[in-house]
Design a protein around this motif. Sequence first.
Motif, PDB file in Angstrom:
ATOM      1  N   ASN A 167       0.810  -1.230   0.000  1.00 51.66           N
ATOM      2  CA  ASN A 167       0.000   0.000   0.000  1.00 51.66           C
ATOM      3  C   ASN A 167       0.839   1.274   0.000  1.00 51.66           C
ATOM      4  O   ASN A 167       0.281   2.366   0.036  1.00 51.66           O
ATOM      5  N   ARG A 168       2.139   1.167  -0.029  1.00 52.47           N
ATOM      6  CA  ARG A 168       3.016   2.343  -0.001  1.00 52.47           C
ATOM      7  C   ARG A 168       3.525   2.644  -1.405  1.00 52.47           C
ATOM      8  O   ARG A 168       4.102   1.772  -2.058  1.00 52.47           O
ATOM      9  N   LYS A 169       3.333   3.889  -1.848  1.00 54.87           N
ATOM     10  CA  LYS A 169       3.763   4.298  -3.182  1.00 54.87           C
ATOM     11  C   LYS A 169       4.337   5.718  -3.124  1.00 54.87           C
ATOM     12  O   LYS A 169       3.804   6.573  -2.425  1.00 54.87           O
ATOM     13  N   ILE A 170       5.408   5.934  -3.867  1.00 56.51           N
ATOM     14  CA  ILE A 170       6.019   7.260  -3.972  1.00 56.51           C
ATOM     15  C   ILE A 170       6.455   7.459  -5.421  1.00 56.51           C
ATOM     16  O   ILE A 170       6.999   6.544  -6.048  1.00 56.51           O
ATOM     17  N   ASP A 171       6.235   8.669  -5.939  1.00 52.93           N
ATOM     18  CA  ASP A 171       6.713   9.061  -7.262  1.00 52.93           C
ATOM     19  C   ASP A 171       7.373  10.424  -7.102  1.00 52.93           C
ATOM     20  O   ASP A 171       6.722  11.396  -6.747  1.00 52.93           O
ATOM     21  N   LEU A 172       8.680  10.484  -7.337  1.00 55.77           N
ATOM     22  CA  LEU A 172       9.435  11.729  -7.098  1.00 55.77           C
ATOM     23  C   LEU A 172      10.053  12.304  -8.366  1.00 55.77           C
ATOM     24  O   LEU A 172      11.038  13.021  -8.290  1.00 55.77           O
ATOM     25  N   ARG A 173       9.537  12.016  -9.509  1.00 59.73           N
ATOM     26  CA  ARG A 173      10.135  12.538 -10.749  1.00 59.73           C
ATOM     27  C   ARG A 173      10.291  14.058 -10.662  1.00 59.73           C
ATOM     28  O   ARG A 173       9.345  14.769 -10.366  1.00 59.73           O
ATOM     29  N   GLY A 174      11.509  14.531 -10.924  1.00 62.56           N
ATOM     30  CA  GLY A 174      11.775  15.957 -10.951  1.00 62.56           C
ATOM     31  C   GLY A 174      11.998  16.603  -9.591  1.00 62.56           C
ATOM     32  O   GLY A 174      12.205  17.810  -9.510  1.00 62.56           O
ATOM     33  N   ALA A 175      11.980  15.832  -8.524  1.00 61.18           N
ATOM     34  CA  ALA A 175      12.136  16.388  -7.170  1.00 61.18           C
ATOM     35  C   ALA A 175      13.618  16.657  -6.864  1.00 61.18           C
ATOM     36  O   ALA A 175      14.514  16.264  -7.602  1.00 61.18           O
ATOM     37  N   ASP A 176      13.848  17.331  -5.741  1.00 60.01           N
ATOM     38  CA  ASP A 176      15.212  17.594  -5.289  1.00 60.01           C
ATOM     39  C   ASP A 176      15.888  16.309  -4.842  1.00 60.01           C
ATOM     40  O   ASP A 176      15.234  15.338  -4.457  1.00 60.01           O
ATOM     41  N   ALA A 177      17.207  16.316  -4.846  1.00 62.53           N
ATOM     42  CA  ALA A 177      18.004  15.214  -4.317  1.00 62.53           C
ATOM     43  C   ALA A 177      19.302  15.785  -3.762  1.00 62.53           C
ATOM     44  O   ALA A 177      19.731  16.875  -4.159  1.00 62.53           O
ATOM     45  N   LEU A 178      19.891  15.056  -2.848  1.00 64.17           N
ATOM     46  CA  LEU A 178      21.186  15.403  -2.273  1.00 64.17           C
ATOM     47  C   LEU A 178      22.055  14.158  -2.308  1.00 64.17           C
ATOM     48  O   LEU A 178      21.549  13.036  -2.254  1.00 64.17           O
ATOM     49  N   PHE A 179      23.373  14.351  -2.356  1.00 70.93           N
ATOM     50  CA  PHE A 179      24.272  13.199  -2.374  1.00 70.93           C
ATOM     51  C   PHE A 179      25.625  13.586  -1.811  1.00 70.93           C
ATOM     52  O   PHE A 179      25.960  14.767  -1.693  1.00 70.93           O
ATOM     53  N   ASN A 180      26.393  12.570  -1.460  1.00 68.30           N
ATOM     54  CA  ASN A 180      27.806  12.706  -1.153  1.00 68.30           C
ATOM     55  C   ASN A 180      28.445  11.371  -1.483  1.00 68.30           C
ATOM     56  O   ASN A 180      28.129  10.367  -0.841  1.00 68.30           O
ATOM     57  N   ASN A 181      29.281  11.330  -2.507  1.00 66.94           N
ATOM     58  CA  ASN A 181      29.909  10.072  -2.889  1.00 66.94           C
ATOM     59  C   ASN A 181      31.209   9.806  -2.126  1.00 66.94           C
ATOM     60  O   ASN A 181      31.859   8.802  -2.373  1.00 66.94           O
ATOM     61  N   SER A 182      31.547  10.665  -1.184  1.00 69.38           N
ATOM     62  CA  SER A 182      32.713  10.396  -0.328  1.00 69.38           C
ATOM     63  C   SER A 182      32.334  10.616   1.139  1.00 69.38           C
ATOM     64  O   SER A 182      33.070  11.228   1.890  1.00 69.38           O
ATOM     65  N   MET A 183      31.167  10.074   1.513  1.00 67.33           N
ATOM     66  CA  MET A 183      30.718  10.151   2.903  1.00 67.33           C
ATOM     67  C   MET A 183      31.739   9.464   3.799  1.00 67.33           C
ATOM     68  O   MET A 183      32.209   8.365   3.498  1.00 67.33           O
ATOM     69  N   ASP A 184      32.130  10.122   4.858  1.00 64.70           N
ATOM     70  CA  ASP A 184      33.040   9.563   5.850  1.00 64.70           C
ATOM     71  C   ASP A 184      32.609  10.161   7.182  1.00 64.70           C
ATOM     72  O   ASP A 184      32.997  11.277   7.519  1.00 64.70           O
TER      73      ASP A 184
END
Length: 189
Positions: A167-184
């Motif tokens: 029963n859980r659904k999410i659609d985030l097309r075009g929404a904001d995102a954050l990342f860090n590819n060197s998380m430490d």
Amino acid sequence: SQNHGEYRLEGTFIEGFDCPSFDPANTLHTGQNGCQGLGALSLTGGSFMNVDLKGSKIVYATRTGDWVRVYVDAVNPVQREAVILFARQYLTPYGAIDTVRQATIRVDGTNGSYTVSVDNDSILHLTTKPVTGGDNEHPVSYGNTKNKLSPTLYQAQTIDATFTDGNRKIDLRGADALFNNSMDSHGTL
């Protein structure tokens, strides 16, 4: 020896979200209720409860203040138990955790261009691209945020982001995102 709740994590942090207002200092963990979010941690190193977390992955879907679903992919059963406990402790502030289960998780890409898949896209598919800053080369960055796992975050956008599990659904097309590819990061939950 590590105390209960102490962690050290190395790897990639990705989070796509749709919130009424965007405040990069307050990501989903510390932000407002009612946000929809999809996140992934792909760990290249670190530990929790004296268990090596290298090679493990965590993916979550949430409507903050309401519910969280967690999926883990671990190298072995001991690591899986540590990853599940870490995920429960880290994600509880997002909302009530209603599901935690083993899944096949893929995280591909780097520098803001990511593809995340849970169970061959049958549960979750997330694709992001970086949002470049003034130099038109590097992503917009935010420092000193309240995110426990990645105080430095970089701006991205969700290109395609869908989640369906019961029963859980999410659609985030075009929404904001954050990342860090060197998380430490390290700390205590």
